[in-house]
Design a protein around this motif. Structure first.
Motif, mmCIF file in Angstrom:
data_model
loop_
_atom_site.group_PDB
_atom_site.id
_atom_site.type_symbol
_atom_site.label_atom_id
_atom_site.label_comp_id
_atom_site.label_asym_id
_atom_site.label_seq_id
_atom_site.Cartn_x
_atom_site.Cartn_y
_atom_site.Cartn_z
ATOM 1 N N LEU A 179 4.073 52.582 80.049
ATOM 2 C CA LEU A 179 3.655 53.819 80.701
ATOM 3 C C LEU A 179 4.620 54.929 80.293
ATOM 4 O O LEU A 179 5.840 54.714 80.288
ATOM 5 C CB LEU A 179 3.690 53.663 82.222
ATOM 6 N N PRO A 180 4.107 56.118 79.955
ATOM 7 C CA PRO A 180 5.009 57.233 79.639
ATOM 8 C C PRO A 180 5.935 57.518 80.808
ATOM 9 O O PRO A 180 5.574 57.309 81.969
ATOM 10 C CB PRO A 180 4.052 58.401 79.390
ATOM 11 N N LEU A 221 8.340 37.907 78.361
ATOM 12 C CA LEU A 221 7.122 38.588 78.801
ATOM 13 C C LEU A 221 7.165 38.915 80.288
ATOM 14 O O LEU A 221 6.151 39.267 80.869
ATOM 15 C CB LEU A 221 5.879 37.739 78.506
ATOM 16 N N LYS A 222 8.322 38.765 80.899
ATOM 17 C CA LYS A 222 8.408 38.994 82.341
ATOM 18 C C LYS A 222 9.441 40.068 82.696
ATOM 19 O O LYS A 222 9.982 40.083 83.802
ATOM 20 C CB LYS A 222 8.744 37.676 83.045
ATOM 21 N N SER A 223 9.712 40.953 81.780
ATOM 22 C CA SER A 223 10.739 41.959 82.024
ATOM 23 C C SER A 223 10.126 43.311 82.366
ATOM 24 O O SER A 223 9.003 43.629 81.960
ATOM 25 C CB SER A 223 11.625 42.096 80.783
ATOM 26 N N ILE A 224 10.885 44.109 83.111
ATOM 27 C CA ILE A 224 10.551 45.504 83.391
ATOM 28 C C ILE A 224 11.737 46.338 82.918
ATOM 29 O O ILE A 224 12.867 46.105 83.350
ATOM 30 C CB ILE A 224 10.334 45.753 84.892
ATOM 31 N N SER A 225 11.481 47.259 82.009
ATOM 32 C CA SER A 225 12.569 48.105 81.526
ATOM 33 C C SER A 225 12.171 49.569 81.617
ATOM 34 O O SER A 225 10.998 49.923 81.421
ATOM 35 C CB SER A 225 12.946 47.737 80.089
ATOM 36 N N ILE A 226 13.146 50.407 81.940
ATOM 37 C CA ILE A 226 12.930 51.851 82.062
ATOM 38 C C ILE A 226 13.900 52.543 81.112
ATOM 39 O O ILE A 226 15.115 52.334 81.192
ATOM 40 C CB ILE A 226 13.174 52.313 83.506
ATOM 41 N N SER A 227 13.354 53.334 80.200
ATOM 42 C CA SER A 227 14.188 54.014 79.213
ATOM 43 C C SER A 227 13.629 55.409 78.970
ATOM 44 O O SER A 227 12.628 55.816 79.584
ATOM 45 C CB SER A 227 14.200 53.222 77.896
ATOM 46 N N ALA A 228 14.252 56.130 78.054
ATOM 47 C CA ALA A 228 13.771 57.470 77.718
ATOM 48 C C ALA A 228 12.386 57.423 77.073
ATOM 49 O O ALA A 228 11.653 58.424 77.063
ATOM 50 C CB ALA A 228 14.764 58.143 76.777
ATOM 51 N N GLU A 229 12.005 56.270 76.523
ATOM 52 C CA GLU A 229 10.699 56.130 75.877
ATOM 53 C C GLU A 229 9.583 55.847 76.877
ATOM 54 O O GLU A 229 8.409 56.041 76.580
ATOM 55 C CB GLU A 229 10.725 55.012 74.845
ATOM 56 N N ILE A 241 8.242 53.307 80.565
ATOM 57 C CA ILE A 241 8.424 52.158 81.447
ATOM 58 C C ILE A 241 7.635 51.003 80.847
ATOM 59 O O ILE A 241 6.414 51.089 80.700
ATOM 60 C CB ILE A 241 7.926 52.479 82.857
ATOM 61 N N ASP A 242 8.340 49.935 80.484
ATOM 62 C CA ASP A 242 7.707 48.814 79.788
ATOM 63 C C ASP A 242 7.600 47.607 80.713
ATOM 64 O O ASP A 242 8.578 47.207 81.353
ATOM 65 C CB ASP A 242 8.528 48.449 78.550
ATOM 66 N N GLN A 264 10.828 55.183 92.345
ATOM 67 C CA GLN A 264 11.273 56.486 91.855
ATOM 68 C C GLN A 264 10.771 56.753 90.445
ATOM 69 O O GLN A 264 10.366 57.864 90.114
ATOM 70 C CB GLN A 264 12.810 56.535 91.864
ATOM 71 N N ALA A 265 10.790 55.715 89.626
ATOM 72 C CA ALA A 265 10.456 55.899 88.215
ATOM 73 C C ALA A 265 8.964 56.106 87.981
ATOM 74 O O ALA A 265 8.565 56.775 87.022
ATOM 75 C CB ALA A 265 10.929 54.688 87.410
ATOM 76 N N HIS A 266 8.118 55.527 88.849
ATOM 77 C CA HIS A 266 6.675 55.717 88.704
ATOM 78 C C HIS A 266 6.013 55.514 90.069
ATOM 79 O O HIS A 266 5.379 54.488 90.331
ATOM 80 C CB HIS A 266 6.086 54.744 87.686
#
Length: 292
Positions: free
Chosen positions: A172-173, A60-68, A70-71, A89-91
């Motif tokens: 987030l989209p 529950l402590k992760s940040i991931s950025i993918s094509a889907e 930002i989680d 950069q990502a958001h």
């Protein structure tokens, strides 16, 4: 004041945490960073008989950025966001908003999940979530459900979370790189909750016209909200000083804040209009007339 007497449970898994909540019904309360809950306990604004500490739950402590998108896991702190260089950069709108959250000590402990679950109408994270169409994952003893931020928040300090449910993640989209954006808020002291705030972004088409405008506001209603009437003014228009002043006037007309000990309604309404005008001017990189 001292905390009321209560029991403390620190589960090792999400399943154990949900089982603990279900076993104690509405008498149990989830605690993560504790930056909202601990003061409420101290002032006896909340008096659960059991605290279920989810601070040690894995995943529950992760940040991931993918094509889907930002989680964020629910246990991601403001400091985690500040330290993650990818997010600038990502958001960038999120990064700008988080810079206004309280002070270092609070940002070091406060979590995105806690802020969403607390649902303070002047808080930055719920405002960003509503503005950016965030989707929230909720896990409970009856299953998993995914709701929009707008569906999740039902009023001031009020959400759809049931007593046996835990908010586990926020998505987030994905952010468009060429997007125009700005975040503005005003508080009496840096780090205080905002008297009013604006999160704004829009995209530009090949003709230089704005589309996909998103205007979210905090501190002027019982929950964060978007202003569709203001967004309609921006969409399909070239953003110049006249359009910005129209949008500011529409924002003042669109909100109906209440008087409280911090500010009169008329002040908040006018403050919101000024903040929106500043945000849109900054996003468009133009200077407004002096009178604005």
């Amino acid at each position: 004041m001292k905390l009321p007497p209560l029991d403390y449970i620190c589960p090792a898994t999400l399943t154990e945490a949900i089982a603990a909540l279900a076993a104690h019904g509405g008498n149990a309360k989830v605690i993560a960073g504790g930056q909202s809950l601990m003061p409420m306990l101290a002032f006896r604004l909340a008096a659960p008989s059991v605290l279920v500490d989810i601070g040690r739950l894995p995943d529950l402590k992760s940040i991931s950025i993918s094509a889907e998108g930002i989680d964020f896991g629910a246990l991601v702190t403001w400091r985690d966001i500040e330290r993650d260089a990818r997010l600038a950069q990502a958001h960038p709108l999120l990064a700008a908003a988080i810079a206004h959250v309280a002070h270092y000590q609070v940002r070091n402990r406060g979590t995105v999940g806690g802020s969403m679950a607390h649902a303070d109408p002047a808080a930055e994270m719920p405002g960003i979530a509503v503005t950016c169409d965030a989707m929230l994952t909720i896990v409970g003893s009856t299953g998993t459900r995914i709701l929009s931020a707008n569906e999740f928040i039902t009023g001031g300090l009020s959400t759809v979370l049931e007593a046996n449910e835990i908010l586990t993640s926020i998505r987030l989209p994905l952010w468009k790189k060429a997007r125009r954006w700005a975040f503005e808020e005003f508080a009496r002291r840096r780090g205080d909750f905002a008297l009013a705030g604006v999160a704004a972004f829009y995209d530009i088409d090949a003709q230089g016209l704005a589309y996909n405008a998103h205007i979210g506001v905090i501190g002027v209603a019982d929950r964060p909200m978007r202003l569709p009437g203001v967004e309609a003014i921006l969409d399909g228009r070239r953003i110049d000083a006249d359009v910005i002043l129209q949008a500011g006037a529409a924002a003042r007309d669109a909100v109906d804040p209440a008087d409280d000990i911090h500010a009169e309604a008329a002040y908040r309404r006018d403050l919101l209009g000024v903040l929106l005008e500043r945000a849109l001017a900054r996003a468009a990189d133009i200077t407004l007339p002096e009178a604005a």
